[in-house]
Design a protein around this motif. Structure first.
Motif: not given
Length: 462
Positions: A446-460
Motif C-alpha cells: 500500500i505504501a508503494l501505491v502512495f509513494a511511487s507516483p511522487h518519485i522522480r520519473q522517466r517518462l514514456v
C-alpha cells in the motif's frame, strides 16, 4: 563553509543509505517471524524496530532529508488508519456498564469461563494486543512512505519482494520434496503432504507468495510499457529473472494445494489485464507469447498441481464449514452491529454462540472472512474504516496505473493492484490478512501505491 557543507551532505547521504539498508534488513527479517504476536521473537523484533525508528527520527534532526510528498499523498489513508487505532483504544478503555448483548446466544448454556468485561470490548487485554500490532503495521507503512523516494529504491524494494518470495518458495518446496515439516505437527489440522514452509497454514504460504509477486509482475508489466515489439535479446535478458521468479512461486502455490490462493491470483490477473487492455491504448497482447505461457502453465499445473486438480474435481469451490461459521458470526453481529464486541474478541464470542453447531472441536479465532471478522470485533465503525481504506488504496492505484507517464511506476501500480486485489479476494474466505507478517507486507505494498507516483520519473508514452 562550503567544505563543511559538503562534508555535512556526505554524512547525511551515508546515513540515508545506511537507514535504507537497515530497513531492507527488517523487511526480510519480518517474513520469518511466527504467527503469534505475543512471542519472544516478536518482542525482540519490535524492540529493534522501534529503536531503528528512534534512530531515523534523530537522523532527520541531524539533516537527513525527508521527502514528504509520499506522506502528503497518503494523508487521507493515514487519517483513516489513525482513526482505526483510536477506535481500538476507545474499545479498550471506555466503560459500558449498561451493555445489552448476546440476545441471540443461549444464555442458559454460557460456559463457566465466560466473564466479559463491561467495556466496549469484552476482552480488553486482547484488544490491547491487537492495537499494538496495528501500531506496528502503521509505523512500518509510514516509514516505507518516507524511505521509498527514488527509482533506485523502488526497484530495490521490488527486487526484495521477489527475493523474499523466492526464498520462502525454495524453503517450502525443499521441505515438501524431502517430506520434512518445519513447523510443530501438533499445530497442523490435516493436509500434511503439502508445501507450507515455515507457515502452519498452507493457505497463508500461498497468500504470502502472491503478495511477493508484486516484484516480478512489476518487471513483466514494464516489458509491455517499454514497447518491445518482439522478444529481442534485451527483452529476453530483462524478463528472464522476473518470469523465473513468477513461475517458481506459482509452482510452490500449486504444491501448497491452496485453491483460494491460486484462484484469487488468476482472477485478479485476468481482471487487471482486461482493464489494462481497455484503458491503456499502447498495451497490446502478444498472443504467441500468451500461447506459450498457457502451454507452460498447463505443463506445470499437470506436473505439480495434480493433487490440487483432484481437489478441484472432487470439491469444486466447496467452502466446507465456512457457511455455517459465517451464519453463526452474523447472528453474533446482530447483537452488537454498531460497536462490536472488541478487537481480538472473535474467538471468545464465537465459542459462546456456536452452541451445538456441527463444527470441529477447535477454537475458531478467525471468521475466515475479513469483513465479517472486523464487523464482529469492531462493529460497523471498524468495518466502515476498513472498507474506506481499501477503496482509497484501489482508487489511487488505478489512477497511478492509468495516468502515470513512467513505465516503472505505472507497472508497479498495476502489479500492486493485482496482488492487493488477490489478497482481498482471498480474505473473503480466509484470514490471510489477520496474519501479522502478511498484513505488514500488504501495507508495505500500500505504501508503494502512495509513494511511487511522487518519485522522480522517466517518462514514456502510454
Amino acid at each position: 563553509m562550503k567544505l563543511l557543507s559538503s562534508k555535512k551532505n556526505q554524512v547525511a547521504s551515508l546515513l540515508s543509505s545506511g537507514i535504507w539498508c537497515i530497513y531492507l534488513t527488517f523487511f526480510v527479517w519480518l517474513s520469518f517471524l511466527p504467527v503469534r504476536f505475543d512471542t519472544p521473537a516478536w518482542q525482540t523484533f519490535l524492540f529493534c524496530f522501534y529503536l531503528f525508528l528512534g534512530f531515523y527520527c534523530l537522523c532527520l534532526l541531524l539533516g537527513v532529508s525527508l521527502r514528504h510528498r509520499g506522506l502528503a499523498n497518503a494523508k487521507n489513508l493515514i487519517l483513516l488508519l489513525v482513526f482505526g487505532q483510536i477506535w481500538l483504544l476507545l474499545q479498550e478503555v471506555l466503560p459500558n456498564e449498561a451493555r445489552s448483548f448476546m440476545a441471540h446466544a443461549n444464555l442458559s448454556a454460557l460456559p463457566d469461563w465466560f466473564n466479559p468485561a463491561y467495556k466496549l470490548s469484552i476482552v480488553p487485554v486482547k484488544t490491547h494486543l491487537l492495537l499494538l500490532s496495528e501500531v506496528f503495521v502503521f509505523s512500518l507503512m509510514v516509514i516505507s512512505l518516507c524511505l521509498i523516494n527514488s527509482r533506485k529504491r523502488l526497484k530495490q524494494i521490488l527486487v526484495a519482494f521477489g527475493v523474499v518470495g523466492g526464498l520462502h518458495a525454495l524453503i517450502a518446496l525443499l521441505a515438501y520434496w524431502s517430506k520434512t515439516h518445519l513447523v510443530d505437527m501438533v499445530q497442523l489440522d490435516g493436509h500434511f503432504n503439502v508445501a507450507r514452509g515455515i507457515f502452519v497454514n498452507r493457505n497463508h504460504l500461498s497468500a504470502f507468495l502472491v503478495l511477493c509477486l508484486v516484484g516480478s509482475i512489476s518487471f513483466i508489466y514494464k516489458y509491455h510499457f517499454t514497447r518491445y515489439n518482439n522478444l529481442a535479446a534485451k527483452a529476453v535478458v530483462s524478463l528472464f529473472l522476473p518470469v523465473a521468479a513468477f513461475s517458481f512461486s506459482v509452482i510452490c502455490i500449486l504444491a501448497s494445494q491452496s485453491r483460494g490462493g491460486l484462484l484469487s491470483l488468476v482472477v485478479s490477473l485476468l481482471i487487471v489485464v482486461a482493464f489494462t487492455r481497455l484503458q491503456i491504448k499502447s498495451f497490446t497482447i502478444n498472443w504467441k507469447l500468451v500461447f506459450l505461457v498457457l502451454i507452460g502453465f498447463g505443463f506445470v499445473f499437470f506436473y505439480f498441481g495434480s493433487v490440487l486438480l483432484e481437489r478441484f474435481s472432487q470439491e469444486g469451490i466447496s467452502l466446507g464449514e465456512r457457511p455455517t461459521q459465517w451464519l453463526i458470526t452474523l447472528r453474533a453481529i446482530a447483537d452488537a452491529p454498531w460497536l462490536g464486541f472488541g478487537g481480538g474478541s472473535y474467538g471468545t464470542v464465537f465459542q459462546v454462540y456456536r452452541e451445538q453447531a456441527e463444527l470441529r472441536q477447535v477454537i475458531y479465532n478467525q471468521a475466515h472472512n475479513q469483513f465479517l471478522h472486523v464487523w464482529l470485533e469492531q462493529g460497523f465503525v471498524g468495518l466502515a474504516l476498513w472498507v474506506s481504506v481499501l477503496g482509497l488504496v484501489i482508487k489511487n492505484s488505478l489512477f497511478a496505473f492509468k495516468y502515470n507517464k513512467s513505465a516503472l511506476i505505472g507497472s508497479c501500480n498495476g502489479a500492486c493492484l493485482i496482488v492487493i486485489s488477490a489478497a482481498v479476494l482471498q480474505s473473503g474466505v480466509d484470514f490471510n490478512l489477520q496474519i501479522l507478517n502478511i498484513r505488514a507486507y500488504f501495507f508495505v505494498i500500500i505504501a508503494l501505491v502512495f509513494a511511487s507516483p511522487h518519485i522522480r520519473q522517466r517518462l514514456v508514452n502510454k
